[in-house]
Write a protein that holds these residues in place. Sequence first.
Motif: not given
Length: 169
Positions: A56, A81-82, A84, A87-89, A103
């Motif tokens: 991350r 992200e689309k 998979g 992911r963004r946080e 991921t």
Amino acid sequence: MTTRWLSPDEQRAWRAYIAASLLLEDTIDRQLQQEAGMPHLYYSILANLSEIPERRLRMTELAEFLKITRPRLTYAVARLEKDGLLRRESCQWDKRGSVAVLTDEGMAVLERAAPGHVDTVRTALFDRLTPEQVAQLEEIFTSVTEGLQGEEGASGEVPWRRRSSPSCG
């Protein structure tokens, strides 16, 4: 103001660099598209995150690692992200920022793509150079990179500091 034109030697070196860099990027991009279904930039994002503890990194730092603008990174991360793969946080220490997280699926895709990518890089570049040339290549491009970052870094002209459009980094 007098223009400092390139000497014939500099002109030949410049044109050789342009030709090689364009052909190398095309070769790498084609291989990754064919074997992994992604462009070189997307692979680079996954690879950079895979090398970071906890996989991350804050978006602004990732843009700096990749030497690209934050809007360009935001677009690429949205696509990954689309699929998979990322992911963004929200950034816990700065609510204005966000963090890209690789991921498990993204790591698996990277692990499948890496052997072909490394083989292409080795075949297209390093197998053509002597060990001395590899050392020279590193020295040359480290010098260029440090010079450009040093000259432009303070003024915000490096890609990851540009404020031409909103970003989430």
